[in-house]
Design a protein around this motif. Structure first.
Motif, PDB file in Angstrom:
ATOM      1  N   GLY A 253       1.007  -1.043   0.038  1.00 28.40           N
ATOM      2  CA  GLY A 253       0.069  -0.102   0.032  1.00 28.40           C
ATOM      3  C   GLY A 253       0.863   1.357  -0.113  1.00 28.40           C
ATOM      4  N   PRO A 254       0.349   2.393   0.124  1.00 31.22           N
ATOM      5  CA  PRO A 254       1.152   3.696   0.129  1.00 31.22           C
ATOM      6  C   PRO A 254       1.874   3.669   1.327  1.00 31.22           C
ATOM      7  N   ALA A 255       3.007   4.621   1.276  1.00 29.75           N
ATOM      8  CA  ALA A 255       3.736   4.669   2.493  1.00 29.75           C
ATOM      9  C   ALA A 255       2.904   5.362   3.472  1.00 29.75           C
ATOM     10  N   LEU A 256       3.465   4.787   4.695  1.00 29.21           N
ATOM     11  CA  LEU A 256       2.698   5.335   5.998  1.00 29.21           C
ATOM     12  C   LEU A 256       3.658   6.267   6.600  1.00 29.21           C
ATOM     13  N   ARG A 257       3.047   7.145   7.551  1.00 23.55           N
ATOM     14  CA  ARG A 257       3.929   8.088   8.211  1.00 23.55           C
ATOM     15  C   ARG A 257       3.957   7.505   9.722  1.00 23.55           C
ATOM     16  N   VAL A 258       5.317   7.496  10.116  1.00 24.15           N
ATOM     17  CA  VAL A 258       5.563   6.994  11.535  1.00 24.15           C
ATOM     18  C   VAL A 258       6.515   7.974  12.141  1.00 24.15           C
ATOM     19  N   LEU A 292      12.104   1.118   3.728  1.00 19.25           N
ATOM     20  CA  LEU A 292      10.887   0.564   2.721  1.00 19.25           C
ATOM     21  C   LEU A 292       9.928   1.778   2.355  1.00 19.25           C
ATOM     22  N   GLY A 293      10.551   2.907   2.638  1.00 20.26           N
ATOM     23  CA  GLY A 293       9.693   4.103   1.849  1.00 20.26           C
ATOM     24  C   GLY A 293       8.682   4.551   2.811  1.00 20.26           C
ATOM     25  N   HIS A 294       8.736   4.378   4.054  1.00 20.70           N
ATOM     26  CA  HIS A 294       7.524   4.920   5.012  1.00 20.70           C
ATOM     27  C   HIS A 294       8.406   6.350   5.181  1.00 20.70           C
ATOM     28  N   ALA A 295       7.260   7.422   5.801  1.00 20.43           N
ATOM     29  CA  ALA A 295       8.115   8.734   6.089  1.00 20.43           C
ATOM     30  C   ALA A 295       8.087   8.491   7.681  1.00 20.43           C
ATOM     31  N   VAL A 296       9.420   8.465   7.998  1.00 21.00           N
ATOM     32  CA  VAL A 296       9.637   8.229   9.665  1.00 21.00           C
ATOM     33  C   VAL A 296      10.311   9.659  10.111  1.00 21.00           C
ATOM     34  N   PRO A 370      -1.014  13.252  13.019  1.00 17.74           N
ATOM     35  CA  PRO A 370      -0.511  13.190  11.970  1.00 17.74           C
ATOM     36  C   PRO A 370       0.228  11.867  11.427  1.00 17.74           C
ATOM     37  N   TYR A 371       0.031  11.051  12.219  1.00 16.60           N
ATOM     38  CA  TYR A 371       0.868   9.747  11.921  1.00 16.60           C
ATOM     39  C   TYR A 371       0.065   8.589  11.862  1.00 16.60           C
ATOM     40  N   ASP A 372       0.284   7.706  11.120  1.00 18.96           N
ATOM     41  CA  ASP A 372      -0.311   6.356  11.013  1.00 18.96           C
ATOM     42  C   ASP A 372       0.108   5.339  12.135  1.00 18.96           C
ATOM     43  N   ALA A 373       1.488   5.414  12.697  1.00 20.25           N
ATOM     44  CA  ALA A 373       1.842   4.867  13.953  1.00 20.25           C
ATOM     45  C   ALA A 373       3.007   5.345  14.549  1.00 20.25           C
ATOM     46  N   VAL A 374       2.965   5.319  15.849  1.00 24.66           N
ATOM     47  CA  VAL A 374       3.958   5.863  16.596  1.00 24.66           C
ATOM     48  C   VAL A 374       5.043   4.733  17.283  1.00 24.66           C
ATOM     49  N   LEU A 375       6.424   4.956  16.904  1.00 24.41           N
ATOM     50  CA  LEU A 375       7.290   3.724  17.465  1.00 24.41           C
ATOM     51  C   LEU A 375       7.806   4.149  18.798  1.00 24.41           C
ATOM     52  N   THR A 376       7.923   3.136  19.676  1.00 22.80           N
ATOM     53  CA  THR A 376       8.502   3.354  20.837  1.00 22.80           C
ATOM     54  C   THR A 376       9.081   1.989  21.168  1.00 22.80           C
ATOM     55  N   PRO A 377       9.926   2.032  22.402  1.00 21.69           N
ATOM     56  CA  PRO A 377      10.432   0.895  22.876  1.00 21.69           C
ATOM     57  C   PRO A 377       9.323  -0.083  23.310  1.00 21.69           C
ATOM     58  N   ALA A 378       9.390  -1.387  23.430  1.00 23.27           N
ATOM     59  CA  ALA A 378       8.435  -2.271  24.111  1.00 23.27           C
ATOM     60  C   ALA A 378       8.597  -2.051  25.708  1.00 23.27           C
ATOM     61  N   LEU A 379       9.876  -2.481  25.943  1.00 23.28           N
ATOM     62  CA  LEU A 379      10.173  -2.298  27.396  1.00 23.28           C
ATOM     63  C   LEU A 379      11.312  -1.454  27.550  1.00 23.28           C
ATOM     64  N   ALA A 433      12.305  -6.489  21.351  1.00 24.26           N
ATOM     65  CA  ALA A 433      11.063  -5.993  20.585  1.00 24.26           C
ATOM     66  C   ALA A 433      10.880  -4.523  20.809  1.00 24.26           C
ATOM     67  N   VAL A 434      10.036  -3.886  19.721  1.00 26.97           N
ATOM     68  CA  VAL A 434       9.540  -2.534  19.945  1.00 26.97           C
ATOM     69  C   VAL A 434       7.947  -2.583  19.765  1.00 26.97           C
ATOM     70  N   GLN A 435       7.567  -1.392  20.007  1.00 28.20           N
ATOM     71  CA  GLN A 435       6.197  -1.353  20.279  1.00 28.20           C
ATOM     72  C   GLN A 435       5.571  -0.297  18.950  1.00 28.20           C
ATOM     73  N   LEU A 436       4.626  -0.417  18.240  1.00 28.94           N
ATOM     74  CA  LEU A 436       3.835   0.275  17.443  1.00 28.94           C
ATOM     75  C   LEU A 436       2.578   0.690  18.007  1.00 28.94           C
ATOM     76  N   VAL A 437       2.398   2.061  18.326  1.00 33.88           N
ATOM     77  CA  VAL A 437       0.990   2.506  18.534  1.00 33.88           C
ATOM     78  C   VAL A 437       0.103   3.092  17.458  1.00 33.88           C
ATOM     79  N   GLY A 438      -0.987   2.850  17.411  1.00 31.91           N
ATOM     80  CA  GLY A 438      -1.757   3.348  16.313  1.00 31.91           C
ATOM     81  C   GLY A 438      -2.780   4.307  16.604  1.00 31.91           C
ATOM     82  N   ARG A 439      -3.361   4.601  15.651  1.00 35.35           N
ATOM     83  CA  ARG A 439      -4.597   5.786  15.604  1.00 35.35           C
ATOM     84  C   ARG A 439      -5.890   4.771  16.090  1.00 35.35           C
ATOM     85  N   PRO A 440      -6.961   5.423  16.638  1.00 34.45           N
ATOM     86  CA  PRO A 440      -8.298   4.653  17.126  1.00 34.45           C
ATOM     87  C   PRO A 440      -8.546   3.861  15.790  1.00 34.45           C
TER      88      PRO A 440
END
Length: 466
Positions: A253-258, A292-296, A370-379, A433-440
């Motif tokens: 799919g299209p590039a996502l904003r992370v 992979l082309g996502h906007a980070v 503004p983002y499709d996902a937010v990347l954080t540490p898992a622990l 691991a990492v954590q990805l948090v999404g929109r509602p």
């Protein structure tokens, strides 16, 4: 030919549907593994082998039905199953045998799954580690000197060690994601309002939702689809978007904003120190997604006042436990402390915390929007040794849990979906691991990104000796 426990849950279901494996063969395989290996792991508190084999035989004699037909699973020991001891990890419920099953157990039955028992949990699921007074600790299969996290610690350990193909946990402050990250598997917390059973809408502060634990992102998506479709929806509010979520995992799919952040909402209140391996995993994941082309991009986020509101919400959750004074005296120190502190709360304090939580939810969603996902540490820290948490000092115990997993509970308060996925391995070979948090309602984007991280990482080996 692969052993059955080498198969993903999806692959095992395919073989069951094709009659290449029978439900009895699948259940017998996992029951044997549990009997042979769980003494070193502490994943199970009750094994119902005879009942599981009898149900598998009934399934085999009838036409297949449901999305999980013949798949072995086990309930976390917070989920009642009629006639099976359900202790909630507590000496106060040591002799409890429910007459009726909870909705989640009935949903999984209707989906055709086969329960083989109960998985280990801390007392009433209130801690991020699984060391109760009524069962051995749940241990990390990669290094059994360490705990498996919590509160779905037994379920996560069982999946990681191949004692179950997958499992369903519950997550009120990280209880799916903390153990999944601890033992190197995938853990998914759905949006508030996503599921018909375990939606979060009927828990204090909207915190507690059910969610999958699996060895692969695809299996997590498969279980999410089963949970979403498994029962009629009875709430007025429902998360936007729709499945099937298995289609999202490998979908182009299209590039996502992370966005990327290592800030936690606890930073103002506790001395949060991020382990180097955890920080490196975030950097690796960001680089993979960028490649992979996502906007980070880096996220500018510095929340304030979170610690106070969450402490009130967590204590108020404990205060709802229907315990007599005699039962209260049988609780572990941190549980008793949370219950007593919660019962001492006044209405203004509780209503103030609920109002602050609602404001935190709105503010967090706005910052993340503004983002499709937010990347954080898992622990923040690697797996902790069994006994590391100070069970004799409840306040210190609570603080240690925060320092271990400061990135988890805010997701529950905000009602957002999140997934943890292993992306690297540390110097000892343990997955990080990492954590990805999404929109509602944004589970599909999370599953797509997590699937891409999983593909870039490549297959993980089984933990040693399992």
């Amino acid at each position: 030919m692969s052993e059955l426990h080498d198969l993903t849950a999806g692959e095992l279901l395919d073989r069951l549907r094709a009659a290449a494996v029978s439900p009895v063969e699948a259940v017998a395989h996992y029951v044997e593994r549990i009997a042979r290996l769980d003494g070193r792991l502490g994943a199970f508190v009750e094994v119902t082998a005879d009942a599981a084999l009898a149900r598998a035989a009934r399934l085999e004699a009838a036409a297949p039905f449901g999305t999980l037909w013949g798949l072995p699973h086990a309930e976390k020991d917070l989920v009642a199953r009629a006639g099976v001891p359900t202790r909630y990890g507590s000496a106060a419920r040591i002799d409890h045998v429910p007459a009726a099953s909870d909705e989640l157990a009935l949903l999984l039955d209707a989906a055709g799954a086969v329960s083989v028992g109960k998985t280990n949990t801390p007392e009433f699921g209130l801690t991020g580690y699984t060391e109760s007074a009524v069962a051995p600790p749940a241990r990390d299969p990669w290094d059994t000197r360490n705990g498996a996290g919590g509160s779905s610690g037994g379920a996560a350990a069982a999946v990681a060690a191949g004692l179950l193909p997958a499992a369903i946990g519950s997550d009120g402050g990280g209880s799916v994601r903390i153990p999944a990250a601890t033992v190197g598997i995938v853990g998914l917390k759905p949006s508030r309002g996503r599921l018909p059973v375990g939606s979060g809408l009927d828990s204090p502060g909207g915190l507690v939702v059910n969610g999958p634990l699996a060895r692969t992102v695809g299996d997590a998506a498969l279980l999410l689809d089963a949970l979403v479709a498994g029962a009629p929806y009875r709430h007025a509010t429902r998360a936007a978007g729709a499945g099937p979520f298995v289609d999202a995992v490998r979908t182009d799919g299209p590039a996502l904003r992370v966005a990327v952040t290592t800030v936690s909402p606890w930073d103002d209140d506790e001395d949060i120190r991020l382990d180097a391996a955890a920080a490196a995993a975030v950097s690796t994941a960001a680089a993979v997604l960028d490649g992979l082309g996502h906007a980070v991009a880096e996220l500018a986020w510095r929340p304030h006042g979170y610690a106070a509101l969450f402490r009130v919400l967590w204590r108020s959750s404990a205060a709802r436990l229907p315990l007599t004074d005699a039962e209260l005296a049988r609780l572990q120190p941190i549980t008793a402390w949370l219950v007593r502190e919660g019962r001492a709360l006044g209405a203004p304090e509780l209503l103030g915390a609920l109002s602050a939580a609602s404001a935190f939810e709105r503010e967090t969603i706005a910052v993340f929007a503004p983002y499709d996902a937010v990347l954080t540490p898992a622990l923040a820290l690697p797996a902790r040794p069994v006994g590391w948490f100070d069970a004799a000092d409840p306040e210190r115990d609570f603080a240690q849990q925060v320092r271990y997993a400061p990135y988890s509970s805010f997701v529950n308060v905000a009602g957002l979906p999140a997934i943890v996925v292993p992306v690297t391995r540390d110097a000892a070979g343990h997955p990080v691991a990492v954590q990805l948090v999404g929109r509602p309602g944004g589970e599909a984007a999370l599953l797509r990104l997590a699937g891409q991280l999983e593909s870039a990482r490549g297959p993980l080996p089984h933990p040693p000796c399992w």
